[in-house]
Motif scaffolding. Structure first.
Motif, PDB file in Angstrom:
ATOM      1  N   ASN A 103     -14.000 -25.955   7.768  1.00 45.28           N
ATOM      2  CA  ASN A 103     -12.905 -26.921   7.899  1.00 45.28           C
ATOM      3  C   ASN A 103     -13.112 -28.137   7.006  1.00 45.28           C
ATOM      4  N   ALA A 106     -12.386 -27.198   3.421  1.00 45.47           N
ATOM      5  CA  ALA A 106     -10.950 -27.037   3.203  1.00 45.47           C
ATOM      6  C   ALA A 106     -10.250 -28.389   3.132  1.00 45.47           C
ATOM      7  N   SER A 117     -14.893 -15.979   4.589  1.00 42.41           N
ATOM      8  CA  SER A 117     -13.765 -15.737   5.495  1.00 42.41           C
ATOM      9  C   SER A 117     -12.940 -14.554   4.998  1.00 42.41           C
ATOM     10  N   PHE A 190      -1.449 -12.043   5.028  1.00 48.65           N
ATOM     11  CA  PHE A 190      -2.762 -12.205   5.641  1.00 48.65           C
ATOM     12  C   PHE A 190      -3.020 -11.104   6.669  1.00 48.65           C
ATOM     13  N   MET A 244       0.462 -21.098   8.986  1.00 47.63           N
ATOM     14  CA  MET A 244      -0.711 -21.423   8.189  1.00 47.63           C
ATOM     15  C   MET A 244      -0.294 -22.226   6.946  1.00 47.63           C
ATOM     16  N   GLU A 245       0.164 -23.447   7.182  1.00 41.13           N
ATOM     17  CA  GLU A 245       0.646 -24.263   6.066  1.00 41.13           C
ATOM     18  C   GLU A 245       0.737 -25.718   6.480  1.00 41.13           C
ATOM     19  N   ARG A 275      -7.144 -26.811  13.018  1.00 39.82           N
ATOM     20  CA  ARG A 275      -7.906 -26.164  11.950  1.00 39.82           C
ATOM     21  C   ARG A 275      -8.937 -25.205  12.536  1.00 39.82           C
ATOM     22  N   ILE A 279      -8.609 -22.859   7.812  1.00 36.70           N
ATOM     23  CA  ILE A 279      -7.158 -22.688   7.751  1.00 36.70           C
ATOM     24  C   ILE A 279      -6.493 -23.764   8.604  1.00 36.70           C
ATOM     25  N   HIS A 280      -5.443 -24.368   8.075  1.00 37.49           N
ATOM     26  CA  HIS A 280      -4.724 -25.428   8.775  1.00 37.49           C
ATOM     27  C   HIS A 280      -3.414 -24.885   9.325  1.00 37.49           C
TER      28      HIS A 280
END
Length: 357
Positions: A103, A106, A117, A190, A244-245, A275, A279-280
């Motif tokens: 995290n 990222a 990942s 994904f 995921m954005e 998070r 990935i957020h």
């Protein structure tokens, strides 16, 4: 033969632990069931932040807070978001440290190392934890539904059927019975990369509060999903999401909001944020209706104030008024049969002329 991860999750999420936890949940003794006009339905939808947990009891407590508040508000149903199991990844040894590391990288905009990942690793993790996490989530949610006398949509988790993995969730009755499960129909890139399978049928659940469909997130990107739901008699469409954005108001409108306007159904969106693994996730929970039915003529009945954090969005809807709005709508039910035949034939290889969607 089970691998180490399967043993860890089986041990930490066994039925004895969950039953012991549920025995301590007081619930609501005087549950108000079907006390209102059946056309008036009170809905609560969850927006919640991912919180990596160290025990199944800690995870259950996260969910209980939302169920309990919804029941105290006398809601008929409470709806949870997509990937409602991510918190349980904290049961993996050393996951918290790895998660924090990913995290932070990222957030700094640094590229994650290849393989950290990767799709193969995620597939292995999902495969390993799927059976025990599905069993645990369903036992927890059915227990809560019975204790609080409320319908629950579980949010989505990984469903393992004959070794195939799906993203889907369950609808639970007030008596604590699973009424059915709906698996995701349209996968993200994904999900395809990690080998999830897709469903090809949309089920409608007939409850005393209305007829409900439960597609999952990406399914709302395609107008066909809601059209099929409406044609099958759905009045309320539940949509769990985990986007995921980074949040963008206009991008967020591309899902449930236009589908509700096209199909003349109520839309209920529950959202996961936060998070995990670098990935957020962002997104607002909300309840939607055709524009003409909303006070501000914006199609929004209720929506959370922010795209991150914990919120319970609650509002009343009226099924009878939905049918009135359909009767008054100038273009509701219009069909361009020639266009639709050409469209479906070109987009879906197994669609044949004369088939009905």
């Amino acid at each position: 033969m089970k691998n180490v991860l399967e043993f860890i999750f089986d041990r930490n999420m066994n039925a004895k632990k969950i039953n012991n936890y549920l025995r301590q949940v007081k619930g609501i003794k005087d549950k108000k069931i079907s006390s209102k006009d059946k056309d008036n339905v009170r809905i609560s939808c969850v927006e919640r932040q991912i919180k990596v947990v160290k025990s199944i009891e800690e995870y259950a407590n996260l969910l209980k807070g939302f169920v309990e508040e919804a029941a105290q508000r006398e809601s008929d149903i409470v709806v949870f978001p997509e990937y409602n199991f991510f918190d349980l990844l904290g049961l993996i040894p050393a996951f918290s440290r790895i998660n924090d590391y990913l995290n932070k990288k990222a957030q700094k905009g640094e590229k994650l190392e290849d393989g950290v990942s990767g799709e193969g690793l995620l597939r292995f993790i999902f495969q390993s934890i799927s059976k025990s996490s599905q069993r645990a989530i369903e036992e927890i949610m059915t227990g809560f539904a019975k204790k609080y006398g409320i319908y629950i949509y579980t949010g989505s988790y990984i469903i393992n059927e004959n070794g195939n993995l799906y993203n889907g969730g369950a609808l639970v009755s007030r008596e604590g019975k699973i009424l059915g499960r709906q698996k995701k129909i349209h996968l993200t890139d994904f999900e395809e990369k990690i080998g999830l399978k897709r469903e090809n049928e949309l089920e409608i659940f007939s409850l005393d509060i209305g007829k409900i469909a439960c597609p999952v997130c990406m399914d709302a990107t395609y107008f066909e999903t809601f059209k099929i739901a409406s044609q099958k008699g759905a009045e309320i469409v539940i949509l769990p999401i985990a986007n995921m954005e980074e949040y963008n108001f206009w991008r967020a409108l591309r899902g449930i909001w236009p589908r509700v306007q096209e199909s003349y159904v109520y839309g209920v969106k529950a959202s996961l944020n936060g998070r995990i693994g670098g990935i957020h996730f962002t997104g607002k929970a909300g309840i939607f209706a055709p524009i003409d039915m909303t006070d501000n003529k914006d199609g929004i009945i209720a929506i959370s104030p922010h795209y991150e954090g914990d919120y319970l969005v609650t509002s009343d809807i009226n099924i009878a008024k939905l049918y009135e709005a359909r009767e008054m709508a100038e273009y509701y039910g219009d069909v361009n049969e020639e266009f639709e035949r050409d469209y479906y034939g070109k987009v879906y290889s197994n669609f044949k002329r004369g088939d009905k969607i």
